[in-house]
Design an enzyme around this catalytic site. Structure first.
Site, PDB file in Angstrom:
ATOM      1  N   GLY A  65      12.622  28.548 -22.946  1.00  0.00           N
ATOM      2  CA  GLY A  65      12.295  27.675 -24.062  1.00  0.00           C
ATOM      3  C   GLY A  65      11.733  26.388 -23.528  1.00  0.00           C
ATOM      4  O   GLY A  65      12.338  25.765 -22.669  1.00  0.00           O
ATOM      5  N   HIS A  66      10.544  26.040 -23.948  1.00  0.00           N
ATOM      6  CA  HIS A  66      10.080  24.718 -23.588  1.00  0.00           C
ATOM      7  C   HIS A  66       9.413  24.056 -24.777  1.00  0.00           C
ATOM      8  O   HIS A  66       8.745  24.702 -25.578  1.00  0.00           O
ATOM      9  CB  HIS A  66       9.175  24.701 -22.353  1.00  0.00           C
ATOM     10  CG  HIS A  66       8.261  25.866 -22.244  1.00  0.00           C
ATOM     11  ND1 HIS A  66       8.563  26.944 -21.460  1.00  0.00           N
ATOM     12  CD2 HIS A  66       7.078  26.122 -22.812  1.00  0.00           C
ATOM     13  CE1 HIS A  66       7.592  27.827 -21.560  1.00  0.00           C
ATOM     14  NE2 HIS A  66       6.680  27.351 -22.365  1.00  0.00           N
ATOM     15  N   GLN A 101      13.376  30.543 -16.379  1.00  0.00           N
ATOM     16  CA  GLN A 101      14.747  30.351 -15.876  1.00  0.00           C
ATOM     17  C   GLN A 101      14.709  29.605 -14.535  1.00  0.00           C
ATOM     18  O   GLN A 101      13.880  28.736 -14.381  1.00  0.00           O
ATOM     19  CB  GLN A 101      15.506  31.686 -15.776  1.00  0.00           C
ATOM     20  CG  GLN A 101      15.785  32.327 -17.117  1.00  0.00           C
ATOM     21  CD  GLN A 101      14.549  32.980 -17.709  1.00  0.00           C
ATOM     22  OE1 GLN A 101      13.895  33.755 -17.045  1.00  0.00           O
ATOM     23  NE2 GLN A 101      14.228  32.676 -18.942  1.00  0.00           N
ATOM     24  N   LYS A 138      10.049  21.835 -16.396  1.00  0.00           N
ATOM     25  CA  LYS A 138       8.842  22.201 -15.617  1.00  0.00           C
ATOM     26  C   LYS A 138       7.577  21.631 -16.235  1.00  0.00           C
ATOM     27  O   LYS A 138       6.582  21.419 -15.543  1.00  0.00           O
ATOM     28  CB  LYS A 138       8.703  23.723 -15.541  1.00  0.00           C
ATOM     29  CG  LYS A 138       9.758  24.353 -14.689  1.00  0.00           C
ATOM     30  CD  LYS A 138       9.682  25.862 -14.749  1.00  0.00           C
ATOM     31  CE  LYS A 138      11.030  26.472 -14.525  1.00  0.00           C
ATOM     32  NZ  LYS A 138      11.666  27.002 -15.721  1.00  0.00           N
ATOM     33  N   ASP A 184      16.077  24.783 -17.269  1.00  0.00           N
ATOM     34  CA  ASP A 184      15.866  23.612 -18.122  1.00  0.00           C
ATOM     35  C   ASP A 184      15.650  22.339 -17.315  1.00  0.00           C
ATOM     36  O   ASP A 184      16.015  21.251 -17.750  1.00  0.00           O
ATOM     37  CB  ASP A 184      17.050  23.427 -19.094  1.00  0.00           C
ATOM     38  CG  ASP A 184      17.382  24.717 -19.806  1.00  0.00           C
ATOM     39  OD1 ASP A 184      16.467  25.274 -20.426  1.00  0.00           O
ATOM     40  OD2 ASP A 184      18.529  25.186 -19.714  1.00  0.00           O
TER      41      ASP A 184
END
Ligand code: IMP
Length: 428
Positions: free
Chosen positions: A40-41, A223, A16, A13
Site C-alpha cells: 500500500g502506498h 514489502q 519508498k 512501510d
C-alpha cells in the site's frame, strides 16, 4: 545506470515513494516484481492523493512505463478497480504492461487466506487477507493460474479444476465452508480477459530490450527484507522474495544488470502483523512514534507496532540486498525526543550478539542493547542541506550510517514530496 532496485530494509512501510520521487524524471520504466495488493502506498501529487495497492507508482508519472512482472500475484478485480479509479481522475493508464507469466489471485485464494489464519489461532501470521500466501503456494505447488491461461478457456478450465479439486475437500470437510465451483471461477476470470489482453506481454523480453537500449529501469520491491520468505523472520513473513535478488527472478532480467540497490530505512522501526520485533516499544515512546509518524497500515488500517532503530537489522539488510545507498525516511518524527536509543547489538541469553541470529529461537529471545543519542527540538521540515540539520540530528544520521553497512544518501525530513536532504545522487 541501467537497473536500479529499491527495497524496504526493515519490516515494510519505510516510505519508498520518497526515493522514487528523487529519481523522478530520469526513470523510463517502473517494475513491480513481487507481492500483490498486500502493499500500500499513498502518493500525493499536487492536491491529489492516490492510494495504490497493486499498481506500480510509476503509473502516475507521465512518460514512465509501469510494469507488473512475473513475480507478482494479481487480483484482477483489484487491478481494474485501481485502473478505473485513476482513469476517472484523468490519469492515462494505457502504458501499463502485465506479464503473461504473473499468477492470478482468485476467490478461493482469498477464502483460504482467511480460513487458514483463523485456524492458526494464536500463531496466526496477521496476513493482509488478500490471498497472497495461498496464491504463491499454488505457484510453487504447480497448480497456479497464470495471466496467459485467461486466453485459452480450455486450459483455464482444466487448471482451475485441478486446483479446486483438492481445495474443495479442504474447504468443506476441514473449514466447514461451501464448495467453490469451477464455473464461477472460470466465468469470473474470463470476464476480464478481453480488457486485459492489450496489456499482456512478454515483460522479461521488453525489459531486456529497454536495458539494451540504455533505458533506466527501476525495480520497486513490495514489502521488505524482514518480510522476505527466505531471509525474513520466517514464518512471520510474506510469501515472496522482497529482497533485491527477487528483482531478477521476479522480472526475468539477469542479476548482473543491477548496479544500484537502494535500501529504505525509517529513522525508527515499525511492523504490522505478528512476529519478532526486538526493539518494539509498549510504552508512551511507542505511542509517540505511532501518532507522530501516523503509523497505521495503508492496506488494512491496522495500527503499526513501533520501536527504535535496529542497526543489526539494517546491517543484515545491507548484506542480504547488497545495498549501495540507504535512504532514511521520517527523521522529523524523532524531533522533540530528549534522547533517542538505537539498538547496536543484542543480548541473547546473556551473550552479546552483533548480528541478526540465524536461529529463530535466538531472535525471539534477543534483547536489544541500546546506545543513546541526544535529541533535538528544532523543526526539520524546511531543511534541505545536511549541514543545516541540527548538530544532534546530523550526529544521529552519521552514527546510524557507521553502524548500518552502507552510506545514507538521502534523508526524509517531512511528509511533503520535496522534504528531503540529499547527500549523494542516487543515479550517477
Ligand atoms: P501477506 O503478505 O498478506 O501474506 O501477510 C504476511 C505478513 O506481511 C503480515 O505480517 C503482513 O502484515 C505483512 N505485510 C504484507 N504486506 C505488507 C506491506 O506492504 N507492509 C508491511 N507489512 C506487510
Amino acid at each position: 545506470m541501467p537497473a536500479i532496485v529499491i527495497i524496504g530494509a526493515q519490516w515494510g512501510d519505510e516510505g519508498k515513494g520518497k526515493a522514487t520521487d528523487l529519481l523522478g524524471s530520469r526513470i523510463d520504466y517502473v517494475v513491480k516484481f513481487n507481492g500483490g495488493n498486500n502493499a500500500g502506498h499513498t502518493v500525493v501529487i499536487g492536491d491529489q492523493k492516490y492510494a495504490l495497492h497493486l499498481l506500480p507508482s510509476g503509473i502516475l508519472t507521465e512518460g514512465v512505463i509501469p510494469v507488473i512482472s512475473n513475480g507478482v500475484v494479481i487480483d484482477i478485480e483489484v487491478l481494474f478497480d485501481e485502473l478505473e479509479a485513476l482513469t476517472a481522475r484523468g490519469v492515462d493508464v494505457s502504458r501499463l504492461k502485465v506479464s503473461a507469466n504473473a499468477h492470478v489471485i482468485t476467490h478461493y485464494h482469498r477464502t483460504l487466506d482467511k480460513v487458514t489464519e483463523r485456524f492458526l489461532g494464536k500463531k496466526q501470521i496477521g496476513t493482509t487477507g488478500r490471498g497472497i500466501g495461498p496464491t504463491y503456494a499454488d505457484k510453487i505447488n504447480r497448480v497456479g493460474i497464470r495471466i496467459q491461461d485467461l486466453f485459452d478457456e480450455n486450459i483455464l478450465r482444466q487448471k482451475v479444476e485441478a486446483s479446486l479439486n483438492q481445495k474443495n475437500h479442504l474447504l468443506v470437510k476441514i473449514y466447514n465452508r461451501r464448495a467453490i465451483t469451477v464455473d464461477e471461477i472460470v466465468d469470473n476470470l474470463l470476464s476480464y480477459a478481453e480488457r486485459l489482453r492489450p496489456m499482456v506481454t512478454d515483460t522479461a523480453l521488453e525489459l531486456h530490450q529497454a536495458l539494451e537500449a540504455g533505458k533506466v529501469v527501476l525495480f520497486e520491491g513490495g514489502q521488505a527484507t524482514m518480510l522476505d520468505v527466505d531471509h525474513g523472520t520466517y514464518p512471520y513473513v510474506t510469501s515472496s522474495n522482497a529482497t533485491a535478488g527477487g528483482a531478477a527472478t521476479g522480472s526475468g532480467i539477469g542479476p548482473g544488470r543491477i548496479e544500484r540497490v537502494i535500501g529504505i530505512v525509517k529513522a525508527y522501526t515499525t511492523r504490522v502483523g505478528s512476529g519478532p520485533f526486538p526493539t518494539e516499544l509498549f510504552d508512551e515512546s511507542g505511542e509517540f512514534l505511532r501518532s507522530k509518524g501516523f503509523e497505521f497500515g495503508t492496506t488494512t488500517g491496522r495500527p503499526r507496532r513501533t520501536g527504535w532503530y535496529d542497526a543489526p537489522i539494517a546491517r543484515y539488510s545491507a548484506r542480504i540486498n547488497g545495498v549501495t545507498d540507504f535512504v532514511m525516511t521520517k527523521l522529523d518524527v524523532l524531533t522533540g525526543l530528549k534522547v533517542i536509543p538505537v539498538c547496536v547489538a543484542y543480548s541473547v541469553d546473556g551473550v552479546r550478539v552483533e548480528e541478526v541470529p540465524v536461529s529463530q529461537s535466538d531472535f525471539h529471545h534477543a534483547v536489544p542493547i541500546y546506545e543513546e543519542f541526544p535529541g533535538w527540538t528544532e523543526d526539520l521540515t524546511e531543511v534541505r542541506h545536511f549541514d543545516d540539520l541540527p548538530k544532534n540530528a546530523q550526529d544521529y544520521v552519521l552514527a546510524i550510517e557507521a553502524m548500518s553497512g552502507s552510506r545514507v544518501s538521502a534523508i526524509g525530513v517531512g511528509p511533503g514530496r520535496d522534504a528531503i536532504v540529499v547527500r549523494h545522487d542516487l543515479i550517477d
